[in-house]
Enzyme design. Structure first.
Site, PDB file in Angstrom:
ATOM      1  N   CYS A 111      -6.065  -2.461   5.050  1.00 38.17           N
ATOM      2  CA  CYS A 111      -5.665  -3.355   3.942  1.00 38.17           C
ATOM      3  C   CYS A 111      -4.370  -4.034   4.372  1.00 38.17           C
ATOM      4  O   CYS A 111      -3.294  -3.661   3.926  1.00 38.17           O
ATOM      5  CB  CYS A 111      -5.483  -2.558   2.655  1.00 38.17           C
ATOM      6  SG  CYS A 111      -6.857  -1.430   2.271  1.00 38.17           S
ATOM      7  N   ALA A 113      -2.910  -7.448   4.784  1.00 38.56           N
ATOM      8  CA  ALA A 113      -2.050  -8.568   4.372  1.00 38.56           C
ATOM      9  C   ALA A 113      -0.893  -8.072   3.495  1.00 38.56           C
ATOM     10  O   ALA A 113      -1.062  -7.116   2.735  1.00 38.56           O
ATOM     11  CB  ALA A 113      -2.871  -9.613   3.625  1.00 38.56           C
ATOM     12  N   PRO A 114       0.291  -8.682   3.649  1.00 34.78           N
ATOM     13  CA  PRO A 114       0.605  -9.872   4.441  1.00 34.78           C
ATOM     14  C   PRO A 114       0.919  -9.612   5.912  1.00 34.78           C
ATOM     15  O   PRO A 114       1.146 -10.562   6.653  1.00 34.78           O
ATOM     16  CB  PRO A 114       1.838 -10.427   3.734  1.00 34.78           C
ATOM     17  CG  PRO A 114       2.523  -9.212   3.200  1.00 34.78           C
ATOM     18  CD  PRO A 114       1.419  -8.279   2.777  1.00 34.78           C
ATOM     19  N   GLY A 115       0.984  -8.354   6.335  1.00 35.12           N
ATOM     20  CA  GLY A 115       1.167  -8.072   7.750  1.00 35.12           C
ATOM     21  C   GLY A 115       2.371  -7.222   8.107  1.00 35.12           C
ATOM     22  O   GLY A 115       2.629  -6.975   9.282  1.00 35.12           O
ATOM     23  N   GLY A 116       3.110  -6.747   7.096  1.00 33.89           N
ATOM     24  CA  GLY A 116       4.283  -5.933   7.392  1.00 33.89           C
ATOM     25  C   GLY A 116       3.950  -4.673   8.166  1.00 33.89           C
ATOM     26  O   GLY A 116       4.552  -4.372   9.198  1.00 33.89           O
ATOM     27  N   GLU A 135      -8.262  -7.712   6.305  1.00 35.98           N
ATOM     28  CA  GLU A 135      -7.915  -8.102   4.939  1.00 35.98           C
ATOM     29  C   GLU A 135      -9.162  -8.658   4.260  1.00 35.98           C
ATOM     30  O   GLU A 135      -9.732  -9.656   4.706  1.00 35.98           O
ATOM     31  CB  GLU A 135      -6.802  -9.152   4.935  1.00 35.98           C
ATOM     32  CG  GLU A 135      -6.456  -9.678   3.556  1.00 35.98           C
ATOM     33  CD  GLU A 135      -6.133  -8.569   2.558  1.00 35.98           C
ATOM     34  OE1 GLU A 135      -6.716  -8.600   1.442  1.00 35.98           O
ATOM     35  OE2 GLU A 135      -5.317  -7.686   2.885  1.00 35.98           O
ATOM     36  N   ASP A 162     -15.193  -6.188   3.981  1.00 28.13           N
ATOM     37  CA  ASP A 162     -15.143  -5.068   3.049  1.00 28.13           C
ATOM     38  C   ASP A 162     -15.084  -3.780   3.863  1.00 28.13           C
ATOM     39  O   ASP A 162     -15.694  -3.694   4.947  1.00 28.13           O
ATOM     40  CB  ASP A 162     -16.394  -5.072   2.166  1.00 28.13           C
ATOM     41  CG  ASP A 162     -16.295  -4.060   1.037  1.00 28.13           C
ATOM     42  OD1 ASP A 162     -16.589  -2.871   1.293  1.00 28.13           O
ATOM     43  OD2 ASP A 162     -15.950  -4.454  -0.083  1.00 28.13           O
ATOM     44  N   CYS A 232       2.010   2.289  -3.061  1.00 28.04           N
ATOM     45  CA  CYS A 232       3.311   2.017  -3.688  1.00 28.04           C
ATOM     46  C   CYS A 232       3.223   2.424  -5.155  1.00 28.04           C
ATOM     47  O   CYS A 232       3.643   1.694  -6.053  1.00 28.04           O
ATOM     48  CB  CYS A 232       3.712   0.558  -3.526  1.00 28.04           C
ATOM     49  SG  CYS A 232       2.517  -0.637  -4.133  1.00 28.04           S
TER      50      CYS A 232
END
Length: 463
Positions: A111, A113-116, A135, A162, A232
């Site tokens: 999962c 995005a955004p790529g951190g 993503e 998916d 998170c």
């Protein structure tokens, strides 16, 4: 922030959680602002100013204040990534489970995005390792590919699938990171609007989604491979309950990650299977809310296990020579074409790329070199930002701060040049993109979709 500002029943749901101190938590949300932190790109050393180091990540640093990243050329060059400090704990987990880097590994960020976390994983990998960043949400794929392109490496493949699409890749990945979609309570301080979206019903819905995602991806993890799980969220249902479910449903064993008391991280165990987890509470750590855990798979998934695939495109030798002239070590790369575009990936990932292409929807593979127009290669923006380019033979034009902003806005660049042809536009030795130098003008080829749009009235401070 008063206690009654939080969503109804939210604080009550955390009262019995290991390490949770309600007053410390409330005070942190009321009186402390979210810290700004960045993570340096080890492949692009720069003079970026940093502050205190993030204790669990060598390349992570806190900043004294939040500067204007939009107007910092080194940000656009990929010299660092703006990332929340708690998220950098994934780096500590990966370094713990992989003390010996002699054996190449394949890593999946499911999962992404955004790529951190993808750039974080990529920083810990070598050219012989492969990173696949996935993503599912199509509209979020461009920011993921942009951030990975800025990082500069060629051992990366980006997919948009998916999780269930990965179930056919039995025993393929050595490490899988699932930074699962969650109810987002760990971001309350950073994004107060998230409070209005939180509910107990949404927590339960997220729990069900997390189980589905993990069940789908499990077959793709190799025997003795590692599953890194993070959210998170503070909710028990999305964290320790998921660990219990994983250990009960699959042959996974918990991995304890060493931490230091002064870091402020709370170590927990799930109630039934005693799986280790790590909670980050604002007020206890210098960062936002996070939960992370690591598990090891102790079985081999049944099904396909032979991934040998020697598919090879027949490419014109003269065109290959033109492309190779832009690369520093052309023999290290497998060249291939997608439509009219030439691309390059580390040679050792050729078979993996061909196999993944059969099963998945690939959005980025390695580095896009460019396309040939007659005898001229029109170089791609990805090539400019990459570590592949032969800077000894490719023309380079250094820019000052004012000229860089002109370039990043796709304005006319106020500079006199004596050279002709394709040139890298650089700042402090770091490439930002391409321009075509002509006798009486400079054609700015910075991609219009990522150009700076805001109007600059004065130069704000940068890191």
């Amino acid at each position: 922030m008063e206690k009654n500002i939080f969503p109804p029943h939210f604080l009550d749901s955390l009262a019995s959680e290991q390490g949770f101190e309600i007053q410390t938590f409330v005070d942190a949300h009321a009186n402390e602002s979210s810290l700004t932190s960045i993570r340096l790109n080890p492949f692009k050393p720069s003079e970026t100013k940093t502050g205190q180091q993030v204790p669990w990540c060598t390349d992570g640093f806190y900043l004294d204040s939040r500067p204007s990243f939009t107007y910092d050329p080194l940000f656009h060059a990929g010299c660092y990534y703006v990332q929340e400090a708690s998220s950098m704990f994934i780096d500590h987990i990966l370094n713990t489970i992989r003390p010996n880097k002699d054996e190449p590994i394949k890593v999946l960020d499911l999962c992404a995005a955004p790529g951190g976390k993808s750039t974080l994983l990529n920083s810990a990998l070598q050219n012989s390792d492969l990173l696949v960043a996935n993503e599912i949400i199509k509209t979020r794929v461009p920011i993921l590919t942009d951030n990975l392109s800025r990082w500069g490496t060629s051992n990366v493949i980006v997919t948009s699938n998916d999780p269930r699409d990965y179930s056919s890749l039995k025993n393929f990945f050595d490490v899988v990171l699932v930074d699962a979609p969650c109810s987002g309570s760990g971001m309350f301080r950073k994004d107060p609007d998230a409070m209005s979206e939180w509910s107990e019903a949404n927590v339960n819905l997220c729990h069900q989604r997390q189980e589905r995602i993990l069940a789908d991806i499990y077959p793709a993890l190799t025997e003795d491979g590692y599953l890194i799980y993070s959210t998170c969220s503070y909710s028990h249902q999305e964290n320790e309950d998921i660990l219990d479910w994983l250990c009960t449903t699959f042959k996974l064993e918990t991995v304890r990650i060493p931490i230091y008391k002064e870091w402020g991280i709370v170590e927990t165990q799930s109630p039934n299977q005693k799986a280790w987890g790590y909670r980050f509470y604002p007020g206890k750590v210098q960062g936002e809310g996070l939960f992370a855990a690591c598990l090891r798979k102790r079985e081999s998934s049944t099904g396909q296990s032979n991934y040998k695939n020697n598919a090879q495109q027949k490419l014109p030798a003269k065109e290959m020579d033109q492309v190779n002239s832009y690369l520093e070590n052309p023999d290290s790369f497998y060249l291939f074409k997608v439509a009219e575009d030439w691309l390059a990936i580390n040679r050792e990932h050729k078979e993996s790329l061909n196999l993944l292409h059969r099963h998945l929807y690939i959005k980025k593979s390695g580095v896009r070199i460019g396309k040939l127009a007659g005898k001229d290669l029109v170089p791609d923006h990805e090539l400019a930002l990459s570590l592949l380019i032969n800077k000894a033979t490719v023309l380079s034009t250094p820019l000052n701060k004012e000229q860089v902003i002109q370039y990043l806005r796709r304005d006319n660049i106020d500079i006199a040049v004596n050279d002709k042809g394709w040139s890298l536009m650089t700042y402090e030795g770091h490439a930002l993109g391409w321009a075509k130098l002509l006798p009486n003008r400079i054609n700015n080829y910075y991609p219009k979709e990522i150009r700076i749009m805001s109007t600059l009235t004065s130069y704000p401070p940068t890191p």
